[in-house]
Write an enzyme that holds these catalytic residues in place. Sequence first.
Site, PDB file in Angstrom:
ATOM      1  N   LEU A 251       0.816  -1.218   0.000  1.00 26.13           N
ATOM      2  CA  LEU A 251       0.000   0.000   0.000  1.00 26.13           C
ATOM      3  C   LEU A 251       0.848   1.265   0.000  1.00 26.13           C
ATOM      4  O   LEU A 251       0.408   2.309  -0.451  1.00 26.13           O
ATOM      5  CB  LEU A 251      -0.924   0.010   1.234  1.00 26.13           C
ATOM      6  CG  LEU A 251      -1.995  -1.087   1.298  1.00 26.13           C
ATOM      7  CD1 LEU A 251      -2.734  -1.010   2.624  1.00 26.13           C
ATOM      8  CD2 LEU A 251      -2.977  -0.937   0.138  1.00 26.13           C
ATOM      9  N   GLY A 255       8.299   5.914   7.429  1.00 28.95           N
ATOM     10  CA  GLY A 255       9.537   5.817   8.171  1.00 28.95           C
ATOM     11  C   GLY A 255       9.663   4.495   8.914  1.00 28.95           C
ATOM     12  O   GLY A 255      10.767   4.024   9.174  1.00 28.95           O
ATOM     13  N   VAL A 259       3.947  -0.924   4.143  1.00 27.94           N
ATOM     14  CA  VAL A 259       2.612  -1.318   4.622  1.00 27.94           C
ATOM     15  C   VAL A 259       1.959  -2.165   3.535  1.00 27.94           C
ATOM     16  O   VAL A 259       1.945  -1.780   2.359  1.00 27.94           O
ATOM     17  CB  VAL A 259       1.741  -0.080   4.931  1.00 27.94           C
ATOM     18  CG1 VAL A 259       0.367  -0.510   5.428  1.00 27.94           C
ATOM     19  CG2 VAL A 259       2.424   0.809   5.958  1.00 27.94           C
ATOM     20  N   ASP A 369       3.318  13.898  14.452  1.00 26.24           N
ATOM     21  CA  ASP A 369       3.637  13.566  13.056  1.00 26.24           C
ATOM     22  C   ASP A 369       2.371  13.571  12.194  1.00 26.24           C
ATOM     23  O   ASP A 369       2.129  12.668  11.407  1.00 26.24           O
ATOM     24  CB  ASP A 369       4.322  12.205  12.980  1.00 26.24           C
ATOM     25  CG  ASP A 369       5.089  12.021  11.669  1.00 26.24           C
ATOM     26  OD1 ASP A 369       5.382  13.041  11.010  1.00 26.24           O
ATOM     27  OD2 ASP A 369       5.379  10.876  11.290  1.00 26.24           O
TER      28      ASP A 369
END
Length: 561
Positions: A251, A255, A259, A369
């Site tokens: 996908l 970092g 995935v 983040d």
Amino acid sequence: MTRPLFPNSLLLAAVLWCFFPRFSTAQGSGPCQISDKCGQFGVCDSRDSPICSCLPGFLPLINEQWNSGNWSGGCSRRRPLHCNATAREKDGFLKLQIVMLYGYSERWSGPQSQCETRCLNNCSCLAYASDGADGCRFWTGPLTNIQKFPSGSGSIIFVRVSNSELDVKKLSNKIVVALAVVAFVVVSVGAFLCWRLIAKHRGKKETIELGNVVDQSLPDGLNQANIDELPLFTLAMLTTATSGFSEANKLGKGGFGPVYKGELGDGREIAVKRLSQASTQGMQEFINEVVLISKLQHKNLVRLLGCCVESKETMLVYECMPNKSLDYHLFDSSQEILDWTKRYKIIEGVCRGLVYLHRDSRLKIIHRDLKPSNILLDNDWNPKISDFGMARIFGAKQDHMSTVRVVGTYGYMAPEYAMEGRFSEKSDVYSLGVLMVEIATGRRNKTWYQDGSSNLLGHVWKLWNEDNVGAVIDRRITGSKERVEVMRCIHIGLLCVEASPSDRPSVSAVLSMLRSEVVELPDPKQPALSVRPIHLDSAQEIQVCSSSSANNVSLTIVDGR
């Protein structure tokens, strides 16, 4: 010599049939054939030891004699009959199966349904039996020579007893039923506990001692993450689900590492975040995410389903977001166009998720983040904040923290965090402001524009002062009413990215502004655009994190992901 027409045995049987039409062929044998063997109201069963017993509701007349094996004295009632009592205390009948009671006092050819009433109305009637199509038989004298037979022989007799004997019988039945229920419950609970014990033994999971890995500023109780509290997936299960972590199922990459999309055996779709061996993040971020997100529940936060720690593999398993991440649709012109309704829904949902993290959850959490690639979208385009590897927990009375390890993505980090390592909920507000401007313009907050601006925020600020901010709105957003809402979102976004944290609104205030609960918005101040030099002493060193995001930016001191 003339032979008789019938053998003697057949003639005897015919005579017995005439006198005892029901029972003549079912007589007992052995000691029970002795007349009055068990006396009045006694039952003889040659298979039992002793062979004699009293009818239900009766007791031996002379105990010593009965216990010595002389049963001829018979039995007497435990409680007397009450023939003319009220309906509530009236006598009743106990059912005796597979017995033989010789002789009877009266036969009645009426319907069987009235046998009981007819006997009950006669105070002398002590027992009755239905006789099939022949009606009923009644006994009025003491009951003697009663024999019990194995299944298939004998008949059913109803013996008259006191009403109180019936209550004892009912109570006895209730006790039996209650004991059976209790036994069933005890056995079931025991079986369940055994199953749990076996399952726990077989599925004993690894506990990761955090020690110095996790930040020691975490509150008490979070210095150790017990993986046993979180469902564990085996490496084999996730390998099968992702087709061997194939490129076709990939996908994206962050970092933490790549995935992958997967499907479990039960049909559930999952997203597997696999820690890359070359990742600058590691066990600290992994544990941090497990500790935090497993304790959070909100519709605008991605749900962690479990993890895998096996054969040097470290993976997190999430619910799958079919529409991938926000940046996939926002910055890729080849993908489906995000209309303003969807974009506004995403902005509002992200705000609700942040309000939960900052104010409503039992742990006050700063994400650190927030960016488009960490906003995942479900089937209905509802946003879910993901990637809590960099998140930090605040104490109840804390309003800011400092760190020497600055991590995050350049372009979304608040200036006080990037330059001085200070962060608070206002740091997330800064990231939210950048996100709102990007959603409204469809552009990344990248460095340098042709007009000399250092990034998108500087470019938007310049157009704002020129009263020409409409020129930067994403051209795919049409309609005058929509453009008014977009202008308001840019205005709010500029308020969120002001240089001083104290000048930025809280996320709950941003929600109120979005919903027009705050009609008049203050004028924004110039956002912080420049990076000031950082002076380090020998005791401090800012940690550098290499970039793996789409923002290809590198700095000498602070380089975000």
